[in-house]
Design a protein around this motif. Sequence first.
Motif, PDB file in Angstrom:
ATOM      1  N   GLY A   1       0.815  -1.208   0.000  1.00 32.09           N
ATOM      2  CA  GLY A   1       0.000   0.000   0.000  1.00 32.09           C
ATOM      3  C   GLY A   1       0.850   1.259   0.000  1.00 32.09           C
ATOM      4  N   VAL A   2       1.878   1.292   0.830  1.00 29.51           N
ATOM      5  CA  VAL A   2       2.743   2.472   0.886  1.00 29.51           C
ATOM      6  C   VAL A   2       3.429   2.675  -0.468  1.00 29.51           C
ATOM      7  CG1 VAL A   2       4.834   3.427   1.914  1.00 29.51           C
ATOM      8  CG2 VAL A   2       3.111   2.396   3.381  1.00 29.51           C
ATOM      9  N   HIS A   3       3.900   1.590  -1.053  1.00 30.64           N
ATOM     10  CA  HIS A   3       4.558   1.680  -2.353  1.00 30.64           C
ATOM     11  C   HIS A   3       3.577   2.189  -3.417  1.00 30.64           C
ATOM     12  CE1 HIS A   3       8.074   0.587  -4.793  1.00 30.64           C
ATOM     13  NE2 HIS A   3       7.247   0.141  -5.735  1.00 30.64           N
ATOM     14  N   HIS A   4       2.380   1.661  -3.360  1.00 31.27           N
ATOM     15  CA  HIS A   4       1.320   2.001  -4.310  1.00 31.27           C
ATOM     16  C   HIS A   4       0.957   3.489  -4.217  1.00 31.27           C
ATOM     17  CE1 HIS A   4      -2.426   1.256  -6.568  1.00 31.27           C
ATOM     18  NE2 HIS A   4      -3.051   1.970  -5.659  1.00 31.27           N
ATOM     19  N   TYR A   5       0.739   3.965  -3.007  1.00 36.07           N
ATOM     20  CA  TYR A   5       0.279   5.345  -2.857  1.00 36.07           C
ATOM     21  C   TYR A   5       1.421   6.353  -2.972  1.00 36.07           C
ATOM     22  CZ  TYR A   5      -4.387   3.757  -1.839  1.00 36.07           C
ATOM     23  OH  TYR A   5      -5.624   3.188  -1.955  1.00 36.07           O
ATOM     24  N   MET A   6       2.593   5.982  -2.482  1.00 35.36           N
ATOM     25  CA  MET A   6       3.711   6.919  -2.578  1.00 35.36           C
ATOM     26  C   MET A   6       4.032   7.193  -4.049  1.00 35.36           C
ATOM     27  SD  MET A   6       5.308   8.721  -0.455  1.00 35.36           S
ATOM     28  CE  MET A   6       5.796   8.230   1.182  1.00 35.36           C
ATOM     29  N   ALA A   7       3.864   6.180  -4.888  1.00 33.72           N
ATOM     30  CA  ALA A   7       4.086   6.367  -6.324  1.00 33.72           C
ATOM     31  C   ALA A   7       3.145   7.448  -6.849  1.00 33.72           C
ATOM     32  CB  ALA A   7       3.844   5.056  -7.063  1.00 33.72           C
ATOM     33  N   GLN A   8       1.913   7.410  -6.389  1.00 35.35           N
ATOM     34  CA  GLN A   8       0.944   8.388  -6.869  1.00 35.35           C
ATOM     35  C   GLN A   8       1.273   9.781  -6.345  1.00 35.35           C
ATOM     36  OE1 GLN A   8      -3.077   6.927  -6.490  1.00 35.35           O
ATOM     37  NE2 GLN A   8      -2.371   4.820  -6.604  1.00 35.35           N
ATOM     38  N   PHE A   9       1.728   9.835  -5.091  1.00 32.73           N
ATOM     39  CA  PHE A   9       2.118  11.153  -4.553  1.00 32.73           C
ATOM     40  C   PHE A   9       3.275  11.741  -5.350  1.00 32.73           C
ATOM     41  CE2 PHE A   9       0.265   9.682  -0.350  1.00 32.73           C
ATOM     42  CZ  PHE A   9      -0.893  10.403  -0.556  1.00 32.73           C
ATOM     43  N   MET A  10       4.176  10.861  -5.745  1.00 32.34           N
ATOM     44  CA  MET A  10       5.301  11.358  -6.556  1.00 32.34           C
ATOM     45  C   MET A  10       4.796  12.025  -7.818  1.00 32.34           C
ATOM     46  SD  MET A  10       8.428   8.666  -6.585  1.00 32.34           S
ATOM     47  CE  MET A  10       9.893   9.579  -6.987  1.00 32.34           C
ATOM     48  N   VAL A  11       3.825  11.373  -8.438  1.00 27.66           N
ATOM     49  CA  VAL A  11       3.314  11.911  -9.692  1.00 27.66           C
ATOM     50  C   VAL A  11       2.523  13.201  -9.444  1.00 27.66           C
ATOM     51  CG1 VAL A  11       1.966  11.391 -11.737  1.00 27.66           C
ATOM     52  CG2 VAL A  11       3.264   9.597 -10.637  1.00 27.66           C
ATOM     53  N   VAL A  12       1.956  13.352  -8.262  1.00 30.89           N
ATOM     54  CA  VAL A  12       1.275  14.613  -7.943  1.00 30.89           C
ATOM     55  C   VAL A  12       2.304  15.711  -7.674  1.00 30.89           C
ATOM     56  CG1 VAL A  12      -0.219  15.763  -6.279  1.00 30.89           C
ATOM     57  CG2 VAL A  12      -0.736  13.441  -7.012  1.00 30.89           C
ATOM     58  N   LEU A  13       3.382  15.352  -6.979  1.00 33.30           N
ATOM     59  CA  LEU A  13       4.385  16.351  -6.606  1.00 33.30           C
ATOM     60  C   LEU A  13       5.184  16.840  -7.808  1.00 33.30           C
ATOM     61  CD1 LEU A  13       5.643  14.770  -3.292  1.00 33.30           C
ATOM     62  CD2 LEU A  13       4.661  17.047  -3.526  1.00 33.30           C
ATOM     63  N   LEU A  14       5.374  15.939  -8.778  1.00 34.11           N
ATOM     64  CA  LEU A  14       6.200  16.306  -9.935  1.00 34.11           C
ATOM     65  C   LEU A  14       5.731  17.579 -10.630  1.00 34.11           C
ATOM     66  CD1 LEU A  14       7.048  12.900 -11.609  1.00 34.11           C
ATOM     67  CD2 LEU A  14       8.674  14.611 -10.823  1.00 34.11           C
ATOM     68  N   PRO A  15       4.482  17.647 -11.066  1.00 40.87           N
ATOM     69  CA  PRO A  15       4.059  18.879 -11.744  1.00 40.87           C
ATOM     70  C   PRO A  15       4.092  20.092 -10.816  1.00 40.87           C
ATOM     71  CG  PRO A  15       2.207  17.371 -11.477  1.00 40.87           C
ATOM     72  CD  PRO A  15       3.436  16.615 -11.110  1.00 40.87           C
ATOM     73  N   LEU A  16       3.837  19.881  -9.538  1.00 39.07           N
ATOM     74  CA  LEU A  16       3.918  21.007  -8.594  1.00 39.07           C
ATOM     75  C   LEU A  16       5.331  21.581  -8.595  1.00 39.07           C
ATOM     76  CD1 LEU A  16       1.913  19.847  -5.433  1.00 39.07           C
ATOM     77  CD2 LEU A  16       1.306  21.580  -7.116  1.00 39.07           C
ATOM     78  N   HIS A  17       6.285  20.687  -8.473  1.00 36.15           N
ATOM     79  CA  HIS A  17       7.683  21.067  -8.460  1.00 36.15           C
ATOM     80  C   HIS A  17       8.039  21.770  -9.770  1.00 36.15           C
ATOM     81  CE1 HIS A  17      11.690  20.765  -6.790  1.00 36.15           C
ATOM     82  NE2 HIS A  17      12.165  20.150  -7.862  1.00 36.15           N
ATOM     83  N   LEU A  18       7.541  21.222 -10.852  1.00 36.07           N
ATOM     84  CA  LEU A  18       7.839  21.771 -12.183  1.00 36.07           C
ATOM     85  C   LEU A  18       7.258  23.178 -12.327  1.00 36.07           C
ATOM     86  CD1 LEU A  18       8.875  21.402 -15.100  1.00 36.07           C
ATOM     87  CD2 LEU A  18       6.703  20.322 -15.653  1.00 36.07           C
TER      88      LEU A  18
END
Lengths: 213, 672
Positions: B88-105
């Motif tokens: 679950g942590v692996h699954h959701y952290m992956a999604q958070f990464m994808v949310v954070l990426l455009p924010l960072h960009l």
Amino acid sequence: MASDQSPAPESPGANDSPAGEPHEEPRRSFVFEIASIVIGGLVGMVPLLVGVVTFLDPLGRAKKKPLWYAQGGDGDDGFIRISSLGALEENAEPQRFPVIADKQDAWNYIPNQPIGAVFVQRLADNQVRVFNATCPHAGCSVSCVGTAFHCPCHNSAFDLDGSKLVSESGRNNPSPRPLDSLEVDPARLEKDQEVWVKFQNFYTGKHEKKPKS
Amino acid sequence: MKTIFAKLSDWLDDRTGIRALAHEGMYENIPGGSRWIYITGSMLVFAFVTQAITGIFLWMCYSPGSQNAWESVYHITYEMQGGFLLRGVHHYMAQFMVVLLPLHLVQVVVCRAYVAPREINYWLGLVLMLLVLGLGLTGYLLPWDQKGYWATKVATELMALPPGGEQMQKLAVGGSQYGHSTLTRFFAMHAGVLPALLVIVLGLHLAMFRKHGITAKSSPKRPDEYFWPKQVFKDAVGCLLLLVAALGLAIWREAELGPPAEPTESYGAARPEWYFLFLFQLLKKFKSEFVGAIVVPSLVMAFLFALPLIAKIRFGHLVNVVVMLVLVMGAGYLTYEAIEHDNYDHRYGKLAPADPNSPEYALWKERVDAAEKFHGAQAQAHHESERLHELIKYYGIPRAGAAVGLVQNDPEIQGPRIFNRSCASCHSYLDENGEGIRGPSEPEAWDGETPYGGPNLYGFGTPNWFMRFLDPNKIVSDQVFGLTKHKTGMMAADFVESELANLDDQGQKTLAQIAEALSAEANLVWRQDAIAQARASGDLAKGQAALEIAIDSQACTDCHKFHDLGDLGSAPDLTDYGSYDWLYGFIANPMHERFYNEDGNDRMPAFAEHEDNPSLNLLSEHDLDMLVRWLRGDDRDLELKLQQANATAAPNADQDAGGQDDDAPDDTQDAQ
């Protein structure tokens, strides 16, 4: 360049002492330091911990049969059928048999799989002698050569009664204990003329015969 | 003690220069002081570290391969201690990464952190983004469930579009078909190649970030601060939030594992992971897949890479910011639209445009139908998943894997599928609430010839099933004989409607007993208790007696045979009606004399009439077996099935089920 007006720390040499740098009252930043260390340590540890918990799964895993196989099948008392007595010749050399039982292999449950091997020797008076074919020294599989059991890995050797043999050349027998004998169900042997064995594996390399659970 | 520690520290520092390194790391100057908005980068690094750690532990439990991938993920999720949390942590952290990426960009672009001299670092960031998206794409396939299988299949199918793409696709898939090689390749990419590249590029990204420092400028209002401790504190809090969110989701919304991949079963709810939905939706906007899947995304990526160059032009930065925001909002909108379309039935299902002939109505109908299909497929997947859990509890997972070993041999999963394929063009299977498998839609003007409306087969073999045939009000409904010729045939018109029309209470009761007796012929596994009860109360005996009287008085035996009474030839044999053999035989060949004969049968094909050459049959032996067991509900309750298996295994246990039924199978064999 934005960092042009920044003070020295851009290129801190080894001779820059940390004590000379901070430009803030130390007491206030102390709270942040402690909090940073605590929180930072925590967030670093948790993913590791989560992984370790799952990694440790085999230590606590109990054997579980799917319900379909758990009901009323053979071998519920721990004994597994190896052979009929009639198939064994009296006082012949020990014969190797595969041990067939259901195998739980992580996610797979596979009925009727070879899970080990035993040597069975029929003695006089309907007595049988059964050994686990695994060498007690380091877990190799022993073979029977006429009058003795012999392990191909490190030259352990055992008499047909399982006891350790000392070779004539005086070479060291590395096995810490005799071959591991296995319990035979006396009732089935007498009544059904069948050899049923309580198959167990034991930790190797130890003097005492300790079953693996 | 302290001196020893200090000595050790000196010893280490002499050899590594670690103090200077730590000092450099911790005492980086932040112009304008620490800020909360600076935490996105650290959060991304933390998320990646979490993925690396949890990923390595998952690696220890995962097995690529089409008979093991789903099974090992099942083992992790439902059997290993804490496995659901790890996954679950692996699954959701992956999604958070994808949310954070455009924010960072977006942050980098808006704050002008991408212009000279930071272009290379910006490009490295874009490469990192592509690597993370690649990790998301490859990871989605690994559980080898229907969802991941079909979504990833679409992605790789699209690879073949550009020139030379066929070879690329073959290399990615590891052959021309999905299978073991696809998983081993995707796994190596996911756990090996991509993370290694990511570590290298991330290292460069961070080194370059350190070289150029924070982009912000000092101001008199906000004095400079060092990275340590305040910014570290803020970063740590951000990471903590991320971790808590991932843990929370992993616990409250356990990472899903759909039914295992089946290359032969299409999956109507195949969607990419939600963060790729905008690409999925984009694809639908263009007539040409090549444009939607390759050209447009490539242009967008080219634009992103060109940002630092565009910034050199006058107003270039402004253009960049505006286009960037438009792109992000566009992707956001496409994501929203994809989700909205999939939920169209829920939101607009009851808001049909007034005019059924208008184009709006057509569009509405199309969307509602599509969304209903999507939800139907999701519900079916969910249902099959639950059933599969039960199967695993009872049978374990065989070596052939869950899909081949369990799903394809389970009547409760296969029955509806086969019914949909082979039966639903005439029959429906709808319960009392009208839910289940809808048969053919009613033709506007029925020509009386087109196959339409055979019986609704729900509840086959139950007393209710027989009651419907004996009730003058029910037998004329489309549910019973459908629109076959039997609807106005002898049974309905000459017998039930005339003879059974005005029964008194006693007559009704006798009728119910007869239905019970007929149902006992079917001997349904899940009705054993009810049959035993009817036997105990005497209802069964009364019903059988009544039936025999009815048959003796020629009411039924004009057409039907029942055990020793009557003859075969014009209507289905009531002996063992609905038993496994009976139903199997009926579907195999309804024109057999035991059932309807050539002239009695109304358009139902013989699905397995070639006993000596099964390859000519419409249904294989296996499929027919699945279908019959499903219609009879033999495997519906595994608990019961298990009890039965035990009862028949034990030699003395069949006192109850024995008796009159014992001689029945012999009759059947004679008849055949």
